[in-house]
Design a protein around this motif. Sequence first.
Motif, mmCIF file in Angstrom:
data_model
loop_
_atom_site.group_PDB
_atom_site.id
_atom_site.type_symbol
_atom_site.label_atom_id
_atom_site.label_comp_id
_atom_site.label_asym_id
_atom_site.label_seq_id
_atom_site.Cartn_x
_atom_site.Cartn_y
_atom_site.Cartn_z
ATOM 1 N N GLY A 19 0.815 -1.208 0.000
ATOM 2 C CA GLY A 19 0.000 0.000 0.000
ATOM 3 C C GLY A 19 0.848 1.257 0.000
ATOM 4 N N LYS A 20 1.892 1.280 0.819
ATOM 5 C CA LYS A 20 2.795 2.426 0.857
ATOM 6 C C LYS A 20 3.476 2.622 -0.488
ATOM 7 C CE LYS A 20 3.988 2.156 5.751
ATOM 8 N NZ LYS A 20 5.090 1.916 6.704
ATOM 9 N N PHE A 21 3.910 1.516 -1.087
ATOM 10 C CA PHE A 21 4.585 1.607 -2.384
ATOM 11 C C PHE A 21 3.636 2.154 -3.449
ATOM 12 C CE2 PHE A 21 5.434 -0.226 -6.552
ATOM 13 C CZ PHE A 21 6.677 0.341 -6.796
ATOM 14 N N LEU A 22 2.393 1.680 -3.466
ATOM 15 C CA LEU A 22 1.440 2.145 -4.462
ATOM 16 C C LEU A 22 1.113 3.618 -4.285
ATOM 17 C CD1 LEU A 22 -0.972 -0.913 -4.681
ATOM 18 C CD2 LEU A 22 0.711 -0.168 -6.367
ATOM 19 N N VAL A 23 1.007 4.065 -3.044
ATOM 20 C CA VAL A 23 0.765 5.488 -2.794
ATOM 21 C C VAL A 23 1.944 6.315 -3.286
ATOM 22 C CG1 VAL A 23 0.541 7.224 -0.967
ATOM 23 C CG2 VAL A 23 -0.837 5.155 -0.883
ATOM 24 N N LEU A 24 3.162 5.897 -2.979
ATOM 25 C CA LEU A 24 4.343 6.632 -3.438
ATOM 26 C C LEU A 24 4.463 6.617 -4.957
ATOM 27 C CD1 LEU A 24 6.978 5.591 -0.761
ATOM 28 C CD2 LEU A 24 5.891 7.817 -1.052
ATOM 29 N N ALA A 25 4.183 5.474 -5.572
ATOM 30 C CA ALA A 25 4.239 5.387 -7.038
ATOM 31 C C ALA A 25 3.190 6.310 -7.656
ATOM 32 C CB ALA A 25 4.031 3.947 -7.494
#
Length: 79
Positions: free
Chosen positions: A5-11
């Motif tokens: 989830g964190k990665f998708l938000v940052l991406a």
Amino acid sequence: MQELGKFLVLAGLLIVLLGAGLYFWPQLSQLPLLRHLGRLPGDIAVKREGFRLYIPIATSLLLSLFFSLLLYWIGGRRR
């Protein structure tokens, strides 16, 4: 799942920033890396009177390869 989830938000934020940069600063699209993106051999463009069709096959494959290698590299460094 939380890390994904964190990665998708940052991406997503990175994509929004890139899009805003290209929209508000058109000279960014003149960078050598971005200049030919979307007009590669293998991209299909059909222009006729009252009709326009664009299918970026080669561009999609190139971006997919780039992001796959990037995610593979990031995933390999975390282990």
